[in-house]
Design an enzyme around this catalytic site. Sequence first.
Site, short mmCIF file in Angstrom:
data_model
loop_
_atom_site.label_atom_id
_atom_site.label_comp_id
_atom_site.label_asym_id
_atom_site.label_seq_id
_atom_site.Cartn_x
_atom_site.Cartn_y
_atom_site.Cartn_z
N LYS A 1 -17.95 20.13 30.43
CA LYS A 1 -19.13 20.98 30.30
C LYS A 1 -18.75 22.21 29.49
O LYS A 1 -18.01 23.08 29.98
CB LYS A 1 -19.64 21.40 31.68
CG LYS A 1 -20.15 20.26 32.54
CD LYS A 1 -20.71 20.80 33.85
CE LYS A 1 -21.27 19.68 34.73
NZ LYS A 1 -20.19 18.80 35.22
N LYS B 1 -25.61 7.52 35.46
CA LYS B 1 -24.72 8.18 36.43
C LYS B 1 -25.50 8.58 37.65
O LYS B 1 -26.59 9.17 37.55
CB LYS B 1 -24.06 9.42 35.82
CG LYS B 1 -23.09 10.09 36.77
CD LYS B 1 -22.28 11.19 36.12
CE LYS B 1 -23.02 12.51 36.14
NZ LYS B 1 -22.16 13.63 35.76
#
Length: 1734
Positions: free
Chosen positions: A1286, A1177
């Site tokens: 997250k 990423k």
Amino acid sequence: MLAFSPPSRLPLLPSLRPRPPLLPPRRRCLHRKSHPSFLRLRGCLLPPRRLRVDAARRAGIVIDVDEVSEIGDRDLPVDVSFTRRIPPALTVGDGLDALRRAVDEVKASPPGAGSGVIRFEVLVPPSTKALKWWCSQFSRSSLFPQFYLLRKLNSGPSFQLEICGIGSAICLHGSKLVNSGFDLVSRYLSSDSHLIRAYGSVGMKYDKKLLSIEEKIGSYYFFIPQVELSEFGGCSILSSTMVWDDYFSHTFEDAVSLFESCFDQIQNTYDSSASISHKGLVASYISGDSQLLETGNAQLVYLDAEVLATIDAKASVQKEKFLTSDQSFVRFSPQFFFCSNMDSCLQHNETESFIKSCPNINLAWASLIVEECVRLGFTYFCIAPGSRSSPLALSATSHPLTTCISCYDERSLGFHALGYGRGSRKPAVVITSSGTAVSNLLPSVVEASQDFIPIILLTADRPPELHAAGANQAINQVNHFGTFVRYFFNLPPPGDQIYARMVLTTLDSAAYYAMQTPQGPVHINCAFREPLEYSNQDWNVDCLRGLDKWFKNSEPYTRYLRIKKVSGFGNYSCSVMEVLEIIEKAEQGLLLVGALHTEDDLWAVTLLARHLSWPVAVDILSGLRLRKVANSFPGLDKSILFIDHIDQILLSDSAKNWISPDVVVQIGSRITSKRVGMFLESCFPSSYILIDRHPCRHDPSHVVTHRIQASVAEFAASLCQRTFQRKTSRWKDILMVLNSVVSQEIMFQIHSKCSLTEPYVAHVIGESLYGDAIMFVGNSMVIRDLDMFGKGWLDYTTNGNNVMLRHFPDFLGTIVAGNRGASGIDGLLSTAIGFAVGSNKHVFCVVGDISFLHDTNGLALLNQRARRKPMTIIVINNHGGAIFSLLPIAKTTSPQILKKFFYTSHDISIPKLCAAHSVKHFLVQTKAELHDALVKSHAEQVDCVVEVENSIDGNANFHRIINMFSNNSTTRYLDYLLGVPYSKSELDGMPVNRIQAVEYMLYRIQLSAPRTSGISAGSFFHEGFILKLCVDDSIVGFGEVAPIEIHEEDMLDVEEQLRFLFHRMKDSALDVIPMLGGSFSNWIWTSLGIPPSSIFPSVKCGLEMAILNLLVSQRKCRLSEILAGSNPLVREGTVVEYNQNSSASIQICALVDSNGTPMEVALAVAKLVAEGFNTVKLKVGRRESPTEDAAVLHKIREIVGYQINIRVDANQKWTYEQAVEFGYRAKSLRLQYIEEPVSSVNDLIKFCEKSGLPVALDETIDNLKGDVIPKLHQFVHPGIVALVIKPSVVGGFENAAHIAKWAQMHDKMAVISSAYESSVGLASYIQLAHYVDLQNSIVSRIKNKDTCGAASHGLGTYQWLREDVSEQKLKFHVTPLGGGIGASVEDAHGYLHHLNINNKKIVRAYSEEKLRSYSIQVDVDDCSYLVKLQEAGDHTNEKVVLLLHGFLGTSEDWVPMMKALSPSVRVIAVDLPGHGESQMLQHHVGNSKQFPVTVQSVADLLLKLMCHITDGEVVVVGYSMGARIALHMAVNQIHKVTLLMFYLFCAFLSFDDPKLVMSRQISGAVIVSGSPGLRDEANRRRCIAIDKSRAQFLLSNGLECFLETWYSGKMWASLREHPKFDSLVRARRKHENIKALANVLEESSVGRQRPLWEDLKHLKRPLLIVAGEKDKKFKEISQQMCREIRNYSEFGSDGGNGNDLCELIIIPDSGHAVHVENPLPLVRAVRKFVLELH
């Protein structure tokens, strides 16, 4: 309306509306015109009339205000005023007994006060109706006044308050209500006793002996009733009020004597079984010569302390200022009444003349039949058109007390009557013609017979000579319904040779059989010869011989009487005692509640369940399945353990084999769930006890061992008289958890599905049951869906400010009815309409489309709105019989056969059917449309049909999915809960450990590169907290909290919360169920007393991580096993088989910061690929233009090719146009997805469709608050392919897994991502990611879809960790077969299990701060005061905070906050005078003068105390009473005497100039739930008296009784709901010096405090003003303080900035006790305020 009757003997007949004889229409019209009308005098047309009345004997206090020359202190509140609430009573009789016992207790320990008002309240069964109570007292009681009122509330059309009262504890009348009148009324009304009300009228003048009355403006009459019944929202409160006042020569002993005589009469006159109607009741007690005065002033008004406070005592008296009634009646003596909007007709009964004037014998007999029905209480007639039944129809429609309805379809009419009987529990009367009209009643008769519903069938017939002779419509109607009726009688054709008494006894006998157990339909066949209409035919009235007495009264001819039991309790037979012993000895008892039909049955079962403390499995028809609650946290009520989802729990074979109750007690016969029935048959408990009113055998499984024929109340009474030991049971605890597991799974599946489904309708429909709404549910699929998916706990959406709500029981049941006798689908709509009429409630009817079409003639009944509230009919239209799709036949039969012969698929237009009958129709296809339709139907108050369109196949598949997930979850959690192989003898409660030690360590480690968040680009260091929780030395759990730039909180915020929470966590029970939605949040609330929403997401995540790892240590297993279950779940064809080898690790996505040239970035990616990564990423959106980012990606593809997955993350940095430009240039790069490409969430879908690039969500999820699942529905677009989660941002593991499951259900990738945590957090996230991957596999298998493959999780931040918190390293490896870089679950577990913290990386650690406790002696006047203090923080810190508690508090109240603030400031809390360990020391033995504990004197004392503590500035934080002291200190207004003392004090200590010392001592103040005082002198005077009386009450009754009364006040409503309320009260009980407390209460009264409103205008020091969101009073005071400070600062001469001087914060989820109810926001606000000052 005012009425008076002379004292002549009153007739015993009820007065009925004038009824003309049955004449032809023309003659009837003429007769009506010639009938004399009663006298009616209107006040607006005639001058005021004076009516003479006989004086009734008045008890209690009677005050003529006009004769009170001087009020003196009598306008002040009475010395004692409190309300005592008694536990709910099973019956009204029990409630009366409880009130009597409560008064006896007070009588034994008199209050010792010269005046007082004491109110006793008890909740009684909901059937205790105010109007019925009034009626029973009206005819039997000689207590006066008697009153009834009804008031419709603004909460909604279904909400109304009904009250009746008897007797007068005190009355006040006169013409001087202004000033003295108001003062005297307010004397007896207390804000502490919310429901004490005064009732009466304004504009009506009474003389002192109550011998005359006239209308006069300004006059009034008010009284407080002796006994009162309040009815609101399904809740009835029986209460009694005692008033005494030595000022008016009415002592406490007089009040007790009055109460006893009053109750003696009430208990002797009230008959709960009596069937009494108010219709004509008034008229039966007014003679024919009575006069009637109709006037608006007769309307009853009432007021309480709150209303009285809003009325201007100096203004004129106007009725509109009071609470008015919509209907009212008051009876002041046997002959003196006034009423408003009540039915009271004055004509005499003319039954005899009416019947004798009938033109023929047919009408005479028919009239006798109808009249006897009315006398029996059966006034609802269902009439089918027909010629032969004309006499009956004409008689019914002409009777003044009947309500008639008609329908052309006898089948619908019969079911309508059935519904009426179901709703009213008394029979409707059905009238039909002869022939097949009778036969059409058979389906409804069968249902009524099977389900014990009374109906009276009057079927017209041809005379005998026309039978078997080929006559038209002549069939054999004798015993036409066979054994389905309880009674049959074939009446001969009417004739005057037969005494008419035979007709009456036949009706009475039929009624008895219909109403006795077992209830059911009865049939009277009525043959008639012609004439059938009004034709004259001579008949001999001699056939009426023997009816003279009947004509003169209103009773049935034959009264069937039952001998009542001498006692309702005790003296049980040996067999019943055996049952009670079985129940008492049960180890695993299960209470199974089937169909209940009345509110009293629900009430009795509720009290029984609470007393028995068994798990309660409730059927949808029990009324306890859909429970309405008023408090914020319904799940806290563990006194009754409802197992709502036992049907779904039993899907699991493991659960089915484990449950095994040894004793089952079933109340109510029928159980909807087939699965439950089969389970009970297979488990075969040792004792199965069935209780029902009827004697019939309802035992299809043949498992009943004891059959008790009794009402629910009778059985409950027998059990509630015995004391059962409350056993802690592991079995019960596990059942509770399994029910929660299934409930959470069902809720998730239903709400995560975007489309409108049938289970969704079943789940949410209960939330639409406003007010008194109830439900009628059809058969087939709809009742099963409601039973499986109905939501157990529902918010009771009423006016939260209504005082009645504070007296509700824990919850209210919701009556749910259905035709389950024969369980057919015919006549359901007609039944529901009848049910609405009979129950007189707003009915929600839920039926399937086939059922609806089967009874479309019921729509004709819907248009007749006689005596009925509007209905909402919900039709589940899946275009066929969906239930067959769930049966085994669907698997073995061809679709064509199924559709034609089982589903009976159709395409009939329901909207057109509704239009044909002029019925409002809504078609809904989405969840939003359903919600809007239900809201509109409620708002418009009209009948409507809501059609929910669905499909059979989709419905069947969704049911399958829900069942499989429920099965899977139940099995997994049962495995976790059992932990070890289960032993049948293991019956102890579930083991609960307690957290013995808590510690956090602040670490600081070096990173290999700055974080990619961009804000801290130059920082190579990372900080965070490692949490360590211990149960003992060997059971330890670690967690991590490390907020970074993306979090809303910073390190200081986090440490503050951790310190506070650690104090609460010490010794708290560790009863968290891992990953069970809401379990961790519920633990935070129940164990710590903290609203979960107030904890920062990173803190919540770290705590949950530590607790999960603690459970791992305790169970000696891996975290992945705790999360996913330790055993493989193998269910062939239903649940997935886990491949442990392939699931032992997760894949990791590498993270690349895109700084550098395209070639540099490409080479960095190539290096990662060489290391083994197959997913990378990159951060984008940080260059000058999207074109540059696209160029970097092109270079990467050029270097490494297309064998790896590339993700990019724009972090919402682009505009829509920029994102589209990037999408255009990156379209060929085969990106796996782009995270957050646009800055606006509204542009996400548009970008997906425009660019064609797959999109992932990240920050968008982080910004969602509350329940995120409904908010995620906007992102179901297929272009959104992944959710990056997250845990530290979304609030922990539970929330992360919840969001991940939603993503997987919608075929999206769920990626767990770190936020630069150390290896402690990463090791935990690895195991969470593994759980998410396993969850994805389960979802794919259940949905019959191929899995999208294991996701590469965003844990590549481990590469940033140059240093770590531990000495060992967390391992990452290359997975085989090119799977990329992975992390082993076993390695992650081993890392945490052997974790050894590297102390070199620890900056500091905190385990528990020991407060410094000491006392300081302060000299005041001739005394010295020894003040107890507690201190935290660095004693050299110049930033000092002084904490002042409220009344009854101590410095201990502040301990958690002190520990939270101590890193930032020096914190000192004191025990204020009269509290805790502070005490007064006297210098001189002869000096007995007490230290005056006024607000000002305590403020002076604290100012002197502060000189001992610090020579710097102090911020004073005060709560409630402490807030008033703090405010006084802040405005720094010192009296001259005190100032002189302060000069001397400072001189003695060699301080600087005292003025300078004082000016700098207070730098600011935090005012929490405080007030500057009262402006009005009268209010201050009254407040002083109230607090003085409270102090006296405290001294007289002790602290225990005082605390009960103190915390019952309105101000503490939200605090009472707090889980720490009981522990707070226990702490308050520790006060030993009661005299000192009473002294504080009296002398520190708000009334004695000098008002500081004017001082606020000259404020020099900043104030932080804090109030709770739910504390309406102090929120308004706080807002007013801020307004005045800011306004004066803006326009005044001081020229200060009001915004700088004053800040207002409203704390959510809290009331008055902010520091207890929601302390964390307060802690943060205080810290920021203090630091900003410095």
